[in-house]
Design an enzyme around this catalytic site. Structure first.
Site, PDB file in Angstrom:
ATOM      1  N   HIS A 109       0.827  -1.199   0.000  1.00 36.24           N
ATOM      2  CA  HIS A 109       0.000   0.000   0.000  1.00 36.24           C
ATOM      3  C   HIS A 109       0.864   1.252   0.000  1.00 36.24           C
ATOM      4  O   HIS A 109       1.912   1.308   0.644  1.00 36.24           O
ATOM      5  CB  HIS A 109      -0.915   0.027   1.225  1.00 36.24           C
ATOM      6  CG  HIS A 109      -2.171  -0.775   1.064  1.00 36.24           C
ATOM      7  ND1 HIS A 109      -3.025  -0.606   0.002  1.00 36.24           N
ATOM      8  CD2 HIS A 109      -2.719  -1.752   1.843  1.00 36.24           C
ATOM      9  CE1 HIS A 109      -4.055  -1.437   0.123  1.00 36.24           C
ATOM     10  NE2 HIS A 109      -3.892  -2.145   1.228  1.00 36.24           N
TER      11      HIS A 109
ATOM     12  N   CYS B 176       0.207   2.500  -5.317  1.00 40.67           N
ATOM     13  CA  CYS B 176      -0.466   3.735  -5.718  1.00 40.67           C
ATOM     14  C   CYS B 176       0.431   4.943  -5.439  1.00 40.67           C
ATOM     15  O   CYS B 176       1.329   4.894  -4.592  1.00 40.67           O
ATOM     16  CB  CYS B 176      -1.764   3.902  -4.932  1.00 40.67           C
ATOM     17  SG  CYS B 176      -3.002   2.648  -5.244  1.00 40.67           S
TER      18      CYS B 176
END
Length: 366
Positions: A183, A239
């Site tokens: 993440h 991301c």
């Protein structure tokens, strides 16, 4: 029998010990933990949690790197098992090597927004570096939740130690690799060195208690120490990864014919090296989300990691321009086919560097 709660100091597992017991054996890792005297009605005081942000800066919501198409885009923090914060020093491999790498993959098991492909990404990258590019196996540090060595668990302290090891004693001719799959998050920039007003960060498995690792710190740890003649490649499959290493120059591909332009992201502070060269290949732009897919192999893998490895394996004398454009084409094919998990928006691989160069003539050398 009265019992009180405690944690294994090695693997972080929550346990219940009989009141008055001085030690307890962890059922998960079989380690012995010394217990503090009971207080506060039998409960052991634990250190307060912190998100490593100054007062007045709330923790920004994280967007999941891989989501179902209808999932909420906010990655909401929840507790899951983490390692002890006392593990501050990673044990270095016996061989340091002129080629060395730190590979970190986190699936966040037990979390509502857990990932499926991050550890697969790291295992594929290790095989590629060792079997195809000649990295000594002993000079590749792997941090995942599957590692048995507690110093290889992807906590904030262990990741920090591994990054310091990566550049320790770095000399001209060394080739370093940092690969991260997990993440990512955006956090408001507090020192005014980001054009878009946000720092990028990675989320260790214990980020809820120990905090994230910002791109400012990653840059100061593994980019700035690079001496002349040394090379660093960051492959960042998460991301918001376009400027993950906080390098000063970002390559913008203008059209499908390969025309490009280097954007200068320097504002006030120095983000370069001591003379070495650093490259970062991110899964997407800083405002985009990345995804994993089963379209390539039938098992979940990050689209960036897979396309990076496949492109380098299939082509010799590959330039950075061809690498980025081929990766972009492979990811687009995945989006049109089985798709990227939760990726209902464009994902465009990004190249950034410590110095501008001709991407269509400079060869990739790792």
């Amino acid at each position: 029998m009265d019992r009180r709660r405690c944690k294994c100091k090695w693997c972080g597992m929550n346990m219940a010990a009989p009141t008055g017991a001085q030690t307890i054996i962890c059922p998960r890792c079989q380690s012995v933990t010394q217990l503090q005297p009971a207080r506060n009605n039998g409960f052991v005081n634990l250190p307060p949690a912190t998100n490593n942000m100054s007062p007045g800066f709330p923790a920004f919501p994280l967007r999941p790197r891989r989501m179902s198409p209808n999932a909420n885009n906010n990655f909401q923090p929840q507790q899951f098992n983490t390692m002890s914060p006392h593990m501050n020093n990673i044990r270095p491999p016996a061989v340091h090597g002129r080629k060395r790498a730190v590979l970190c993959g986190i699936n966040y098991r037990g979390h509502p927004k857990s990932l499926k492909g991050s550890i697969n990404d790291v295992l594929s990258m290790r095989y590629f570096l060792v079997q195809k590019l000649g990295f000594p196996n002993a000079s590749v540090i792997v941090l995942t939740e599957d590692e048995k060595d507690p110093y290889r668990y992807p906590t904030k302290a262990n990741i920090r130690s591994a990054l310091r090891w990566l550049v320790h004693g770095c000399r001209p001719g060394d080739s370093l690799v940092f690969h991260y799959s997990g993440h990512g998050a955006r956090v408001r920039d507090r020192d005014g060195d980001e054009i878009d007003g946000y720092d990028e960060s990675l989320c260790p498995v214990d980020y809820e208690t120990e905090g994230r690792i910002l791109d400012d710190e990653i840059n100061s740890t593994i980019v700035r120490p690079l001496p002349p003649g040394a090379t660093l490649h960051g492959i960042i499959d998460t991301c918001f990864s376009g400027t993950f290493l906080d390098l000063p120059f970002v390559c913008r591909i203008i059209n499908r014919a390969g025309y490009f332009k280097w954007d200068d992201h320097r504002i006030s502070s120095f983000k370069g090296t001591r003379g070495g060269t650093a490259f970062s290949i991110g899964a997407c732009a800083d405002h985009q989300s990345s995804g994993d897919t089963t379209a390539f192999t039938g098992v979940p893998m990050g689209a960036l990691t897979y396309s990076f490895i496949q492109t380098l394996e299939q082509e010799t004398k590959l330039t950075y321009g061809r690498l980025i454009m081929h990766m972009h084409n492979k990811i687009q094919e995945a989006q049109k086919g089985l798709g990227l998990n939760g990726a209902n928006e464009t994902q465009e691989p990004q190249l950034s560097s410590s110095e501008p160069f001709d991407i269509h003539s400079k060869l990739v050398a790792i």
